[in-house]
Design an enzyme around this catalytic site. Structure first.
Site, PDB file in Angstrom:
ATOM      1  N   CYS A  91       0.821  -1.214   0.000  1.00 12.89           N
ATOM      2  CA  CYS A  91       0.000   0.000   0.000  1.00 12.89           C
ATOM      3  C   CYS A  91       0.854   1.264   0.000  1.00 12.89           C
ATOM      4  O   CYS A  91       0.337   2.372  -0.148  1.00 12.89           O
ATOM      5  CB  CYS A  91      -0.916   0.006   1.226  1.00 12.89           C
ATOM      6  SG  CYS A  91       0.011  -0.040   2.774  1.00 12.89           S
ATOM      7  N   ASP A 123       2.702   2.200   2.660  1.00 13.16           N
ATOM      8  CA  ASP A 123       2.942   2.617   4.048  1.00 13.16           C
ATOM      9  C   ASP A 123       4.112   1.833   4.642  1.00 13.16           C
ATOM     10  O   ASP A 123       4.361   0.689   4.253  1.00 13.16           O
ATOM     11  CB  ASP A 123       1.692   2.382   4.902  1.00 13.16           C
ATOM     12  CG  ASP A 123       0.534   3.256   4.463  1.00 13.16           C
ATOM     13  OD1 ASP A 123       0.793   4.319   3.880  1.00 13.16           O
ATOM     14  OD2 ASP A 123      -0.624   2.854   4.690  1.00 13.16           O
ATOM     15  N   CYS A 181      -2.652  -4.562   6.732  1.00 10.88           N
ATOM     16  CA  CYS A 181      -1.961  -3.736   7.741  1.00 10.88           C
ATOM     17  C   CYS A 181      -1.391  -4.640   8.833  1.00 10.88           C
ATOM     18  O   CYS A 181      -0.275  -4.399   9.315  1.00 10.88           O
ATOM     19  CB  CYS A 181      -2.911  -2.714   8.353  1.00 10.88           C
ATOM     20  SG  CYS A 181      -3.884  -1.780   7.152  1.00 10.88           S
TER      21      CYS A 181
END
Ligand code: FES
Length: 143
Positions: A50, A52, A119
């Site tokens: 993503c 991140d 995540c």
């Protein structure tokens, strides 16, 4: 009298509570173990698909994780995952800590929506990389 801002904040919180568990919201808004450990025994920074990044640094004493800190530039869920991941490994035996995976993080958080599961994978990948960095440091010192 409530302002427009208060109303919007209330709507956002209501929506968050609909999607996320109390544990996710608590760890995203009040994250534990944020920061960097100076002179860490192991450290890793991993960027997910993503875009991140999460960084985790660890301190090891007598084979146990005595401290762990995380930093992220990512979403609220990555903050919650980093927070819980560093909580899960504290006082763990360093070898046992390698067993903590994305499933462990998801269980500790009470689950995540499908769209946020990566995540937890990013947090567990970073955790494992930090532990591997610790072991690499040990083997380098032995040579
Ligand atoms: Fe990238 Fe959550 S969206 S870590």
């Amino acid at each position: 009298m409530t302002s427009k801002f208060d109303e919007i904040e209330q709507q956002v919180m209501t929506e968050m509570r609909r999607i996320y568990s109390k544990k996710v919201i608590d760890n995203a808004m009040n994250p534990r173990n944020v920061g960097h450990i100076k002179n860490a025994d192991g450290c890793a920074r991993v960027t997910g698909s993503c875009g991140d990044t999460i960084e985790i640094s660890i301190k090891v004493k007598k084979g146990k994780l005595s401290d762990a800190k995380f930093w992220t530039d990512g979403c609220g869920t990555s903050i919650a995952c980093g927070s819980v991941a560093t909580e899960l490994i504290k006082d763990e035996n360093i070898t046992d800590a390698l067993r903590i995976d994305s499933e462990s993080i998801l269980n500790a958080l009470g689950g995540l929506p499908e769209s946020d599961m990566h995540c937890a994978v990013l947090a567990s990948d970073t955790l494992r990389a930090a532990i591997k960095d610790y072991f690499a440091g040990i083997s380098t010192k032995r040579k």
